[in-house]
Design an enzyme around this catalytic site. Sequence first.
Site, PDB file in Angstrom:
ATOM      1  N   SER A  64       0.620  -1.211  -0.079  1.00  0.00           N
ATOM      2  CA  SER A  64       0.048   0.152  -0.056  1.00  0.00           C
ATOM      3  C   SER A  64       0.826   1.144  -0.059  1.00  0.00           C
ATOM      4  O   SER A  64       0.268   2.424  -0.066  1.00  0.00           O
ATOM      5  CB  SER A  64      -0.812  -0.036   1.110  1.00  0.00           C
ATOM      6  OG  SER A  64      -1.800  -0.740   0.938  1.00  0.00           O
ATOM      7  N   LYS A  67       0.460   3.533  -2.820  1.00  0.00           N
ATOM      8  CA  LYS A  67      -0.968   4.142  -3.199  1.00  0.00           C
ATOM      9  C   LYS A  67      -0.611   5.803  -3.298  1.00  0.00           C
ATOM     10  O   LYS A  67      -1.056   6.519  -4.088  1.00  0.00           O
ATOM     11  CB  LYS A  67      -1.945   3.942  -1.912  1.00  0.00           C
ATOM     12  CG  LYS A  67      -2.409   2.310  -2.155  1.00  0.00           C
ATOM     13  CD  LYS A  67      -3.243   2.184  -0.970  1.00  0.00           C
ATOM     14  CE  LYS A  67      -3.982   0.684  -1.070  1.00  0.00           C
ATOM     15  NZ  LYS A  67      -4.430   0.291   0.211  1.00  0.00           N
ATOM     16  N   TYR A 191      -3.064  -2.946 -10.338  1.00  0.00           N
ATOM     17  CA  TYR A 191      -2.898  -2.559  -9.052  1.00  0.00           C
ATOM     18  C   TYR A 191      -2.314  -3.419  -8.175  1.00  0.00           C
ATOM     19  O   TYR A 191      -1.154  -3.175  -7.425  1.00  0.00           O
ATOM     20  CB  TYR A 191      -4.290  -2.346  -8.501  1.00  0.00           C
ATOM     21  CG  TYR A 191      -4.413  -2.306  -6.829  1.00  0.00           C
ATOM     22  CD1 TYR A 191      -4.004  -1.227  -5.997  1.00  0.00           C
ATOM     23  CD2 TYR A 191      -4.715  -3.468  -6.135  1.00  0.00           C
ATOM     24  CE1 TYR A 191      -3.897  -1.201  -4.768  1.00  0.00           C
ATOM     25  CE2 TYR A 191      -4.462  -3.234  -4.721  1.00  0.00           C
ATOM     26  CZ  TYR A 191      -4.515  -2.246  -4.038  1.00  0.00           C
ATOM     27  OH  TYR A 191      -4.193  -2.245  -2.814  1.00  0.00           O
ATOM     28  N   TYR A 243      -5.074   4.439   7.853  1.00  0.00           N
ATOM     29  CA  TYR A 243      -6.562   4.058   7.906  1.00  0.00           C
ATOM     30  C   TYR A 243      -7.107   4.102   9.156  1.00  0.00           C
ATOM     31  O   TYR A 243      -7.215   5.383   9.476  1.00  0.00           O
ATOM     32  CB  TYR A 243      -6.142   2.381   7.737  1.00  0.00           C
ATOM     33  CG  TYR A 243      -5.423   2.035   6.621  1.00  0.00           C
ATOM     34  CD1 TYR A 243      -5.800   2.364   5.270  1.00  0.00           C
ATOM     35  CD2 TYR A 243      -4.053   1.132   6.593  1.00  0.00           C
ATOM     36  CE1 TYR A 243      -5.005   1.806   4.197  1.00  0.00           C
ATOM     37  CE2 TYR A 243      -3.495   0.768   5.648  1.00  0.00           C
ATOM     38  CZ  TYR A 243      -3.837   0.815   4.656  1.00  0.00           C
ATOM     39  OH  TYR A 243      -3.078   0.837   3.398  1.00  0.00           O
ATOM     40  N   VAL A 261       1.271  -3.782   3.906  1.00  0.00           N
ATOM     41  CA  VAL A 261       1.313  -4.988   4.594  1.00  0.00           C
ATOM     42  C   VAL A 261       2.269  -5.709   4.559  1.00  0.00           C
ATOM     43  O   VAL A 261       2.485  -6.838   5.376  1.00  0.00           O
ATOM     44  CB  VAL A 261      -0.091  -5.665   4.051  1.00  0.00           C
ATOM     45  CG1 VAL A 261      -1.143  -5.398   4.774  1.00  0.00           C
ATOM     46  CG2 VAL A 261      -0.184  -5.920   3.010  1.00  0.00           C
TER      47      VAL A 261
HETATM   48  N1  GLN Z   1      -1.882  -5.340  -1.844  1.00  0.00           N
HETATM   49  C1  GLN Z   1      -2.666  -5.115  -0.691  1.00  0.00           C
HETATM   50  C2  GLN Z   1      -4.137  -5.316  -0.870  1.00  0.00           C
HETATM   51  O1  GLN Z   1      -4.521  -4.862  -1.829  1.00  0.00           O
HETATM   52  C3  GLN Z   1      -2.337  -3.857  -0.209  1.00  0.00           C
HETATM   53  C4  GLN Z   1      -2.520  -3.862   1.285  1.00  0.00           C
HETATM   54  C5  GLN Z   1      -1.817  -2.880   2.058  1.00  0.00           C
HETATM   55  O2  GLN Z   1      -0.603  -2.980   2.050  1.00  0.00           O
HETATM   56  N2  GLN Z   1      -2.233  -2.266   3.155  1.00  0.00           N
HETATM   57  O3  GLN Z   1      -4.705  -5.607   0.122  1.00  0.00           O
END
Ligand code: GLN
Length: 424
Positions: A64, A67, A191, A243, A261
Amino acid sequence: MRSPIPDYLAEALSSVESDESGAMADYIPELAAANPDRLAVALCTEDGRLYSQGDADVAFSIQSISKPFVYALALADSGFDEVMAKVSVEPSGDAFNEISFEDGTGRPLNPMINAGAITAHTLAGPRDATPTERTSRIIDGLSAFAGRHLSVDEGVYESEISTAYRNRALANMLRANDIIDGEPLDAVVGYTRQCALLVTVEDLALMAATLANRGVNPLTGAPVVSALVVRQVLSVMATCGMYDGAGHWMTNVGIPAKSGVAGGLIGALPGQAGIATFSPRLDEHGNSVRGVDLFRRFTSEMGMHLMEVPPPGPSVVRGRELVGTGDQAVQILSLQGRIRFAGAERVLRDLENDPLTQKRVAISLERVATVGPVARRMLLEAVRRLTLDGHDVYLIDPDGALPDPDPGDGGRVTVVSERLGITE
Ligand code: GLN
């Protein structure tokens, strides 16, 4: 002398090393198999000096943390209006993979949750790009932030795409809500590839430092996105980057941040540095446990909280002096430091409360470091009003702190690079 900064970073790592709390992300099988004990930190200053400690050369998937950077590319490529029409900027208070959309519009609430990030993915690159072209644009764009070519970990990609039922559901909803065009699965594939890009903490620190440095990569000098795009991205990181832990993060740590993550965490301290940590065990929000701890420590020890400002420095108005005599006398108002709105207001107030008395007056910028754009307008307006009040106005500006000064209607100013220029 050897810089104490690497020692400090090493000591910070050892202070959190023994903490084994938290759990690895296991919904992506490949991530669950990673070594949970990895620990690393990197810091990159806004002029490109990189420090790192621990497992700094271990690569992991960006997840993430991609993003905010892809959101930046979407803003740069599709424009603010188009992006805002498809993704809002409100903190959701939800988990990163929550299936939630804004009532009425069907937009994802922000680009840091998966629904918003999948949408942002579709807005990077030219409108008519093929899925492959779009993914290439994103890989090239993220590589420009990192200052080196990044590549996809195919194992992580395969592992996530084969189980990405939730993200597919999100993309289908987005398509049904008319938020994304084209085939929803293409958006999820792109993505997921973007999330599987391999980075080290050093890459991440440099990417964060590019955000801290108004969008210019401090090491390569490449302008990656505009300062306006950076402002938008950092604001969204500050409010939504962590988050449902975003409020506690902003109050306790106080810098725009983003977690992933795989255990990465970045923070961008505008105008100063980018910082990244890596430690794979996660808390209940999906944020790295030891990473969050390290950032807490950095905040208090390095004074990083954005809402905390240094105590006021010396006044921008340094003082006044009179040089020369008779007709040749010049009254000099000396300024100092970095001048922004509040500093310029102080100058205007000084001139109003205690008007200059000589016909020939000078504003000295000899000790001024920078003049911000608003302060520039305010100082030039002061010059204009001084001219209208009958003064001959000089600007002593040896270092070009106020280049090309144009005081506008009725204003006149003579720029000199040293005091002698007006007294002789
Ligand atoms: N690729 C992971 C997902 O879409 C990314 C989530 C994250 O890093 N919080 O669930």
